[in-house]
Design a protein around this motif. Structure first.
Motif: not given
Length: 176
Positions: A12, A14, A16, A21, A165
């Motif tokens: 998944s 998230a 930022q 991401y 990330r």
């Protein structure tokens, strides 16, 4: 900003505060992230991928591997106009450059454009640092009615060497 961001391996993402991401949850042995977005930008000339350090990862990443590395085996870009029913068209990426690459043979940024799934961009031993790569587009792109872009990041170089990330950006500067 993506209209869709998905992981074939079950991770998944998230969002930022800085527009990057963070991959969370499942870290599959091999994965592919597909980032889709729509833009009105014309004359897009280059794509930039940033692999960013984060305290949530081993050695601050920027990869999800046990040593903080990643292995981007392939990056591709396809486009289609927002109006009409034209199928997506692949865009050739050229002149890859990176702030750092693991080596020149097999683990370089240029290897992310070849057809060998076991070669690609890696950053060992520079863990815990931000890294970036840029790619010039073969021909500037952008449809007058808007463009749907699909950017695919594939991770097949080594087990669990997925980017942890990342941030993507585009430019219309003629000589990026």
């Amino acid at each position: 900003v993506p209209s869709s961001l998905r992981s074939e391996g079950g991770a998944s993402f998230a969002v930022q505060e800085d527009g990057s991401y963070l991959a969370i949850g499942t870290n599959a042995d091999f994965d592919a992230y597909t980032f889709e977005t729509e833009t009105s930008l014309q004359h897009i000339a280059a794509l930039r991928l940033e692999a960013l350090a984060d305290d949530s990862m081993t050695k601050r990443g920027p990869g999800r591997a046990g040593n903080g590395n990643f292995g981007l085996s392939r990056i591709t870009l396809s486009i289609q106009p927002l109006a009409g029913s034209k199928s997506p068209t692949a865009v050739k990426l050229l002149e890859p450059q990176a702030t750092f690459q693991q080596n020149d043979a097999g683990l370089s940024i240029a290897s992310s454009l070849d057809d060998n799934p076991k070669t690609g961009w890696a950053v060992d031993p520079r863990f815990g640092e931000d890294h970036a790569a840029s790619f010039r587009l073969d021909t500037p792109i952008g449809f007058p009615e808007g463009t749907r872009l699909s950017i695919r990041l594939e991770f097949n170089v080594n087990n669990q060497h997925n980017i942890g990330r990342f941030r993507l950006s585009l430019t219309s500067i003629p000589e990026p």
